[in-house]
Design a protein around this motif. Structure first.
Motif, PDB file in Angstrom:
ATOM      1  N   ASP A  28      27.432  87.563  63.012  1.00 16.67           N
ATOM      2  CA  ASP A  28      26.629  88.131  61.921  1.00 16.67           C
ATOM      3  C   ASP A  28      27.414  88.068  60.630  1.00 16.67           C
ATOM      4  OD1 ASP A  28      24.180  89.042  63.043  1.00 16.67           O
ATOM      5  OD2 ASP A  28      25.332  90.560  64.147  1.00 16.67           O
ATOM      6  N   VAL A  29      26.688  87.892  59.523  1.00 17.75           N
ATOM      7  CA  VAL A  29      27.344  88.002  58.217  1.00 17.75           C
ATOM      8  C   VAL A  29      27.394  89.482  57.846  1.00 17.75           C
ATOM      9  CG1 VAL A  29      27.271  87.374  55.778  1.00 17.75           C
ATOM     10  CG2 VAL A  29      26.473  85.762  57.511  1.00 17.75           C
ATOM     11  N   GLU A  75      26.984  83.729  51.718  1.00 19.34           N
ATOM     12  CA  GLU A  75      26.820  85.139  51.384  1.00 19.34           C
ATOM     13  C   GLU A  75      25.487  85.672  51.902  1.00 19.34           C
ATOM     14  OE1 GLU A  75      29.106  85.836  47.242  1.00 19.34           O
ATOM     15  OE2 GLU A  75      27.197  84.809  47.076  1.00 19.34           O
ATOM     16  N   HIS A  76      25.508  86.908  52.310  1.00 19.60           N
ATOM     17  CA  HIS A  76      24.273  87.606  52.589  1.00 19.60           C
ATOM     18  C   HIS A  76      23.510  87.737  51.267  1.00 19.60           C
ATOM     19  CE1 HIS A  76      21.710  91.110  53.351  1.00 19.60           C
ATOM     20  NE2 HIS A  76      21.655  90.608  54.569  1.00 19.60           N
ATOM     21  N   GLY A  77      22.186  87.769  51.338  1.00 15.38           N
ATOM     22  CA  GLY A  77      21.378  87.818  50.119  1.00 15.38           C
ATOM     23  C   GLY A  77      21.680  88.998  49.212  1.00 15.38           C
ATOM     24  N   LEU A  78      22.238  90.063  49.774  1.00 15.11           N
ATOM     25  CA  LEU A  78      22.506  91.240  48.941  1.00 15.11           C
ATOM     26  C   LEU A  78      23.933  91.243  48.388  1.00 15.11           C
ATOM     27  CD1 LEU A  78      20.703  94.085  50.932  1.00 15.11           C
ATOM     28  CD2 LEU A  78      19.865  92.769  49.008  1.00 15.11           C
ATOM     29  N   GLN A  79      24.669  90.153  48.604  1.00 13.29           N
ATOM     30  CA  GLN A  79      26.049  90.134  48.101  1.00 13.29           C
ATOM     31  C   GLN A  79      26.181  89.640  46.675  1.00 13.29           C
ATOM     32  OE1 GLN A  79      28.099  88.308  51.725  1.00 13.29           O
ATOM     33  NE2 GLN A  79      29.652  89.671  50.874  1.00 13.29           N
ATOM     34  N   SER A  80      25.076  89.214  46.077  1.00  8.73           N
ATOM     35  CA  SER A  80      25.130  88.868  44.657  1.00  8.73           C
ATOM     36  C   SER A  80      23.973  89.579  43.971  1.00  8.73           C
ATOM     37  CB  SER A  80      25.043  87.349  44.459  1.00  8.73           C
ATOM     38  OG  SER A  80      23.836  86.874  44.995  1.00  8.73           O
ATOM     39  N   PRO A 140      32.397  85.145  53.313  1.00 12.77           N
ATOM     40  CA  PRO A 140      32.590  86.538  53.724  1.00 12.77           C
ATOM     41  C   PRO A 140      32.798  86.706  55.233  1.00 12.77           C
ATOM     42  CG  PRO A 140      30.605  86.285  52.379  1.00 12.77           C
ATOM     43  CD  PRO A 140      31.080  84.922  52.726  1.00 12.77           C
ATOM     44  N   GLY A 141      33.537  87.760  55.562  1.00 14.12           N
ATOM     45  CA  GLY A 141      33.691  88.185  56.954  1.00 14.12           C
ATOM     46  C   GLY A 141      34.414  87.182  57.815  1.00 14.12           C
ATOM     47  N   VAL A 175      26.060  73.940  55.369  1.00 14.07           N
ATOM     48  CA  VAL A 175      25.024  74.305  54.398  1.00 14.07           C
ATOM     49  C   VAL A 175      25.407  75.675  53.845  1.00 14.07           C
ATOM     50  CG1 VAL A 175      22.578  74.822  54.073  1.00 14.07           C
ATOM     51  CG2 VAL A 175      23.254  72.992  55.626  1.00 14.07           C
ATOM     52  N   LEU A 176      25.639  75.729  52.555  1.00 16.20           N
ATOM     53  CA  LEU A 176      26.068  76.999  51.950  1.00 16.20           C
ATOM     54  C   LEU A 176      24.868  77.773  51.424  1.00 16.20           C
ATOM     55  CD1 LEU A 176      29.101  75.663  49.885  1.00 16.20           C
ATOM     56  CD2 LEU A 176      29.229  77.085  51.939  1.00 16.20           C
TER      57      LEU A 176
END
Ligand code: BGC
Length: 768
Positions: free
Chosen positions: A472-473, A513-518, A530-531, A550-551
């Protein structure tokens, strides 16, 4: 009592419709027909004449949606105060109200229950789509496709307007150079020229000419300097030079005014020690004075009261005085104006003429929106139902998503994937995530509505596809960042992922990144994967190095190990609702990627802020490469991982024959610069041909390169096209030591290429 007030309101509303001479029959039948002779100004004045000071101040007040609008009315607390203010005509605009039903209910109160019946404007952060989400703005910028970006804003406006909204707090046009800052996702990246063009495209897309109820007001934000927060930490202190302000930060805002943007938002930060909200240099002198902006300025959320912790106002009353005097017209959610401005006028601390000016600006925009003709012109439930997520809107966001993807690496032509006979391993939690691609600005979008990469790839049936999450991210409830924890420890899924990878011809890893990290309030001190994802990547690489990475991310990432070791890397940002389809189509070659980075990717967080249009310094890199005493790090290169403007294609482009029509030009003259671009690859593709210049000696030191033009061309295999740019006085102007925009005589270099680093160059001279 309520009955009487309603009647009074109705009576005065008749007066207003009578006087306005511009009101159609939808509100009520006016005895006077529309007269074309009435100008906007006279219409505004006719309303102003009817208004008390309190009502004028009310127009400057904006509240957030505050109670279950169609439920029982609030009886206590802030909600009750807001409700009462609304009924008294002390609210000019609302934000964050969702859906026609609620918008209509609130508009009805403003129109039918207040003394004058002045309609409200409904604002919302339609940053990249309303319910159907398009790519984050940084991703859209990577398309360098101004028509597509305009279209994307048009689509967002169409959907948002169908739910009753008529104002978006977008585009954010802050030039941003610091990848730590979470809001880089919301802008167009690091370059002023590209950023200005994109600002105009988005404003045109949102606003159109405002005659249609499918268009909405745009808002140029945040004025100014917000992206230069020290250390990339959101809301932090800003300290920029006059030259940076004028040459880098201001131009997109000036372009926005010239493009007719109707509203501006000020910013949370200070500039030269004065918070932007209380900064009359910014708002009165530059924006409304020099640039003649005739729309209105809204404060950022609560930013009037934030002047208290800034240490610039002692209380809310003084903050209101400072903000209004400095030219902030509308107060977003501080309550400072509605609570204090009337008293401040009576005490002589604020001139009534300034209140009049602010109220007139807001009323004018209301007229331009057609709200006095029909306050419900954005309220149509049938249209709402038909528009939200319509096939045309889905097709539009898919098109934008494909165009936003940047191919960063493609060794041995690993991509595009073969369509049959392959065993494909898909690894990474983000590959199966239907929410993260929507990003953090998705106030109205529902969770789990994005097409995942897994779903996108499943549409291609010729290969055998196996999925393993790996790790999981983020863990915890992922609705809000403060409830989300990045997974730093759990590697229990590694084993399964390794087994799946071992058995595959190609491994696709979706990491980032998880969608809430930016987004707002989401600065990062570490911009690596991350992680445990870096570890996962390295573990998979040990068993199968045939990896396509794929980033997914909302900012540039520092991924030096991947850049060195992984054969294929695709920058897929957060692409919105159609994310997985767009990615699959690019991976399979049904869409040939053409995106170019709008922001530099660093090798290491320590290099940030890193941007291509930096200054040479007195000790540039080439002077003494073996010495310590030049500008560099002792433990890292100066150069980026991927430079601004970089992006590959499945086609191959070769540049040749850079030619200048002349080596000199004078005032009113110009030079034409041409170059040949050939597609030597096997498939057709699009290339963004970029023009840069360098001003060798300036009255203020100049950047080593500055983008001054670009053109997207499409070439079939073996086809060559000649691209011609024109350089004139305007191209080389900047804000000089004379404190004005001008061209200085001297020597210049011109560079053309497919990115900011790999270019052909020539010299020219400007003679004044
Ligand atoms: C942001 C703005 C946004 C506003 C309204 C603020 O926190 O800085 O960009 O438009 O909230 O949601």
């Amino acid at each position: 009592m309520r009955q009487i007030r309603y009647k009074l309101a109705f009576a005065s509303f008749s007066i207003i419709t009578f006087l306005l001479v511009g009101c159609s029959s939808k509100i009520m039948k006016s005895p006077i027909s529309y007269s074309k002779e009435n100008t906007l100004e006279t219409k505004v004045d006719s309303v102003m004449k009817l208004m008390t000071l309190e009502e004028k101040v009310g127009q400057l007040n904006q509240y957030n949606g505050f109670w279950e609008i169609t439920g029982p009315t609030p009886k206590e607390g802030q909600a009750a105060k807001k409700y009462e203010d609304l009924k008294k005509g002390l609210v000019g605009s609302m934000l964050n109200v969702k859906g026609v039903k609620d918008v209509r209910a609130l508009q009805k109160i403003a129109v039918e229950q207040t003394r004058l019946g002045i309609p409200l404007i409904f604002g919302f952060d339609v940053i990249h789509g309303y319910k159907t989400i398009s790519p984050i703005p940084l991703a859209e910028a990577a398309s360098w496709d101004l028509e597509a970006i305009k279209k994307s804003a048009e689509i967002a406006a169409e959907e948002a307007s169908s739910v009753g909204l008529n104002w978006t707090f977008a585009p954010m046009i802050d030039i941003s150079r610091d990848a730590r800052w979470g809001r880089v996702m919301e802008g167009a990246g690091e370059d002023t020229y590209l950023g200005s063009k994109i600002a105009v495209a988005r404003i045109q897309g949102f606003q159109g000419d405002l005659k249609s109820n499918k268009n909405i007001l745009a808002c140029a934000k945040h004025f100014a300097g917000y992206a230069f927060a020290e250390a990339g930490r959101d809301y932090n202190t800003v300290d920029v030079s006059e030259s940076t302000l004028q040459n880098t930060i201001f131009p997109p805002f000036k372009a926005a005014v010239d493009a007719g943007v109707k509203t501006f938002m000020n910013s949370f930060n200070e500039l030269n020690g004065i918070p932007a909200t209380g900064n009359s240099y910014l708002q009165r002198q530059v924006l409304k004075g020099d640039w003649k902006f005739d729309g209105f300025v809204v404060s950022d959320w609560g930013s009037i009261n934030e002047m208290i912790p800034h240490g610039y106002a002692k209380d809310s009353k003084q903050a209101a005085e400072i903000a209004l005097n400095a030219g902030s017209d509308m107060d977003m959610e501080s309550s400072a104006y509605v609570d204090h401005l009337v008293a401040l006028v009576k005490e002589g601390k604020v001139k009534e003429s300034l209140i009049d000016d602010a109220a007139k600006r807001i009323l004018k925009v209301k007229f331009e929106l057609g709200l006095f003709d029909d306050p419900y012109r954005y309220c149509d439930e049938t249209r709402e139902k038909e528009t939200i997520g319509s096939p045309a809107i889905q097709e539009g966001v898919l098109d934008m998503a494909r165009k936003s993807i940047v191919l960063l690496k493609n060794e041995n032509e690993l991509l595009p994937l073969k369509k049959s006979g392959q065993k494909i391993a898909l690894i990474g939690a983000l590959a199966n995530d239907k929410t993260s691609p929507l990003g953090s600005w998705r106030i109205a979008a529902d969770d789990n509505t994005a097409v995942s990469v897994l779903e996108g790839l499943q549409a291609y049936k010729g290969n055998q596809l196996s999925f393993a999450k790996g790790a999981d991210v983020a863990v915890g409830r992922t609705q809000f960042i403060w409830e989300t924890k990045i997974n730093m420890t759990d590697k229990t899924g590694f084993e399964e992922a390794i087994a799946v990878a071992k058995n595959a011809d190609v491994v696709i890893m979706v990491l980032g990144e998880h969608g809430l990290q930016s987004g707002e309030g989401r600065s990062r001190a570490d911009i690596g994967l991350p992680g445990v994802q870096q570890e996962l990547l390295e573990e998979i690489y040990k068993v199968n190095s045939n990896i396509v990475l794929v980033l997914n991310n909302g900012r540039p990432l520092a991924i030096p190990w991947a850049a060195k070791n992984i054969p294929a890397i695709v920058e897929a940002w957060q692409l919105g609702t159609q994310s997985g389809n767009a990615i699959a189509q690019v991976l399979y070659g049904d869409y040939n990627p053409s995106g170019k980075l709008p922001m530099t990717f660093p090798r290491n967080i320590g290099q940030v802020p890193l941007y291509y249009n930096a200054k040479s310094t007195g000790r540039p890199i080439m002077n003494e490469p073996d010495s310590v005493f030049w500008t560099h790090y002792i433990d890292e290169k100066n150069t980026p991982l991927y430079p601004f403007g970089f992006g590959l294609s499945y086609a191959k482009f070769e540049y040749s024959d850079l030619k200048l029509s002349s080596n000199t030009f004078a005032k009113d003259g110009k030079i034409e610069v041409s170059i040949n671009v050939k597609n030597s690859g096997k498939v057709a593709g699009k290339e963004v041909v970029q023009l840069y210049i360098r001003d060798l000696i300036g009255s203020i030191t100049r950047p080593v390169k500055e983008l001054k033009g670009f053109e997207m061309i499409e070439l079939k295999p073996n086809e060559t096209k000649k691209v011609v740019f024109s350089i004139d006085e305007k191209t080389i102007q900047y804000f000089t030591a004379n404190s004005r925009w001008e061209a200085e005589a001297g020597d210049f270099k011109v560079f053309i290429g497919g990115n900011s680093e790999k270019t052909m160059e020539a010299d020219f001279q400007f003679i004044n």
